[in-house]
Scaffold this motif. Structure first.
Motif, PDB file in Angstrom:
ATOM      1  N   GLY A 285      10.612   9.874  -8.282  1.00  0.00           N
ATOM      2  CA  GLY A 285       9.434  10.716  -8.367  1.00  0.00           C
ATOM      3  C   GLY A 285       8.743  11.047  -7.060  1.00  0.00           C
ATOM      4  N   ARG A 286       9.192  10.476  -5.946  1.00  0.00           N
ATOM      5  CA  ARG A 286       8.549  10.795  -4.673  1.00  0.00           C
ATOM      6  C   ARG A 286       9.401  10.291  -3.519  1.00  0.00           C
ATOM      7  NH1 ARG A 286       4.913   6.313  -2.688  1.00  0.00           N
ATOM      8  NH2 ARG A 286       5.333   4.592  -4.079  1.00  0.00           N
TER       9      ARG A 286
ATOM     10  N   VAL B 221       9.975   2.330  -9.512  1.00  0.00           N
ATOM     11  CA  VAL B 221       9.587   2.836  -8.198  1.00  0.00           C
ATOM     12  C   VAL B 221      10.833   3.219  -7.406  1.00  0.00           C
ATOM     13  CG1 VAL B 221       8.466   2.273  -6.000  1.00  0.00           C
ATOM     14  CG2 VAL B 221       7.485   1.447  -8.159  1.00  0.00           C
ATOM     15  N   CYS B 222      11.798   2.301  -7.357  1.00  0.00           N
ATOM     16  CA  CYS B 222      13.033   2.604  -6.632  1.00  0.00           C
ATOM     17  C   CYS B 222      14.170   1.715  -7.110  1.00  0.00           C
ATOM     18  CB  CYS B 222      12.835   2.483  -5.128  1.00  0.00           C
ATOM     19  SG  CYS B 222      13.014   0.846  -4.424  1.00  0.00           S
ATOM     20  N   GLU B 223      15.372   2.142  -6.751  1.00  0.00           N
ATOM     21  CA  GLU B 223      16.592   1.385  -7.020  1.00  0.00           C
ATOM     22  C   GLU B 223      17.341   1.241  -5.704  1.00  0.00           C
ATOM     23  OE1 GLU B 223      18.429   2.578 -11.170  1.00  0.00           O
ATOM     24  OE2 GLU B 223      18.148   4.347  -9.898  1.00  0.00           O
ATOM     25  N   TYR B 224      18.094   0.161  -5.583  1.00  0.00           N
ATOM     26  CA  TYR B 224      18.975  -0.014  -4.433  1.00  0.00           C
ATOM     27  C   TYR B 224      20.317  -0.488  -4.965  1.00  0.00           C
ATOM     28  CZ  TYR B 224      20.571  -1.036   0.269  1.00  0.00           C
ATOM     29  OH  TYR B 224      21.259  -1.020   1.455  1.00  0.00           O
ATOM     30  N   TRP B 225      21.366   0.267  -4.668  1.00  0.00           N
ATOM     31  CA  TRP B 225      22.716  -0.067  -5.100  1.00  0.00           C
ATOM     32  C   TRP B 225      23.563  -0.349  -3.869  1.00  0.00           C
ATOM     33  CZ3 TRP B 225      24.257  -0.359 -10.208  1.00  0.00           C
ATOM     34  CH2 TRP B 225      23.335   0.099 -11.147  1.00  0.00           C
ATOM     35  N   MET B 226      24.360  -1.385  -3.921  1.00  0.00           N
ATOM     36  CA  MET B 226      25.265  -1.708  -2.816  1.00  0.00           C
ATOM     37  C   MET B 226      26.453  -0.760  -2.776  1.00  0.00           C
ATOM     38  SD  MET B 226      24.003  -4.072  -0.970  1.00  0.00           S
ATOM     39  CE  MET B 226      25.415  -4.540   0.028  1.00  0.00           C
ATOM     40  N   GLN B 227      26.929  -0.317  -3.934  1.00  0.00           N
ATOM     41  CA  GLN B 227      28.089   0.570  -4.035  1.00  0.00           C
ATOM     42  C   GLN B 227      27.694   1.834  -4.792  1.00  0.00           C
ATOM     43  OE1 GLN B 227      31.171  -0.282  -2.756  1.00  0.00           O
ATOM     44  NE2 GLN B 227      30.275  -2.180  -2.001  1.00  0.00           N
ATOM     45  N   SER B 228      28.263   2.963  -4.395  1.00  0.00           N
ATOM     46  CA  SER B 228      28.063   4.199  -5.153  1.00  0.00           C
ATOM     47  C   SER B 228      28.786   4.080  -6.485  1.00  0.00           C
ATOM     48  CB  SER B 228      28.627   5.399  -4.388  1.00  0.00           C
ATOM     49  OG  SER B 228      27.884   5.617  -3.224  1.00  0.00           O
TER      50      SER B 228
ATOM     51  N   ASN C 182       0.822  -1.221   0.000  1.00  0.00           N
ATOM     52  CA  ASN C 182       0.000   0.000   0.000  1.00  0.00           C
ATOM     53  C   ASN C 182       0.848   1.260   0.000  1.00  0.00           C
ATOM     54  OD1 ASN C 182      -2.371  -1.457  -0.094  1.00  0.00           O
ATOM     55  ND2 ASN C 182      -2.576  -1.529   2.124  1.00  0.00           N
ATOM     56  N   GLY C 183       1.964   1.260   0.682  1.00  0.00           N
ATOM     57  CA  GLY C 183       2.827   2.430   0.703  1.00  0.00           C
ATOM     58  C   GLY C 183       3.621   2.623  -0.573  1.00  0.00           C
TER      59      GLY C 183
END
Length: 160
Positions: free
Chosen positions: A98-99, A79-86, A39-40
């Motif tokens: 976007g939010r 919706v989103c990304e997650y990276w372990m390293q910059s 829902n979130g």
């Protein structure tokens, strides 16, 4: 001292948790995190499906993942990304597109990604993975809650 009866995988990693049960796969725990935060993460009930795509690196650990949502079959929105390293085009950690997002998903994702060794890889044959998730129903949520609680207990984190 007697030898342990704990089964070993071919790569030598133990494939059971402390209670003797088989470890949860990384695919399953990612599915649980999305289901519990549906829902979130979605827009006013419009989203009909979500998917997590990821890439593994050396040691079969995830380098990054991307969460996509769909309101129309075949049309996916990041919706989103997650990276372990910059890297040159991204920072480490979760970034929402976007939010802003302030739910438990970011916290769960951090716990999962920082403790990947607590979960069984889905396959050692492929570098990319894809987990497709339909809108969760009551029994899906109850099962996801149980699996997430057990996984977080195993890595020493707790649901908030």
């Amino acid at each position: 001292m007697a030898a342990s009866q704990t089964p070993l995988r071919t790569d030598g990693a133990i494939d059971v948790n402390r209670s003797g049960q088989e470890k949860t796969t990384i695919d399953r725990i990612l599915e649980c995190a999305v289901a519990l935060n549906w829902n979130g993460l979605t827009q006013a009930g419009e989203t009909t499906a979500m998917q997590v795509e990821y890439r593994t690196g050396s040691g079969h650990s995830l380098e990054y993942l991307k969460l996509w949502s769909s309101t129309t079959r075949g049309v996916w929105n990041l919706v989103c990304e997650y990276w372990m390293q910059s890297g040159s085009g991204h920072e480490s950690g979760a970034t929402f597109v976007g939010r802003e997002y302030s739910g438990d998903f970011t916290w769960m994702l951090d716990a999962i990604m920082q403790h990947q060794g607590a979960f069984r890889p889905s396959s050692s044959d492929f570098l990319e993975g894809l987990v497709q998730i339909n809108r969760p129903m009551g029994t899906d949520l109850a099962s996801a809650q149980t699996d997430m609680t057990e996984a977080l207990d195993r890595i020493g984190s707790h649901l908030r």
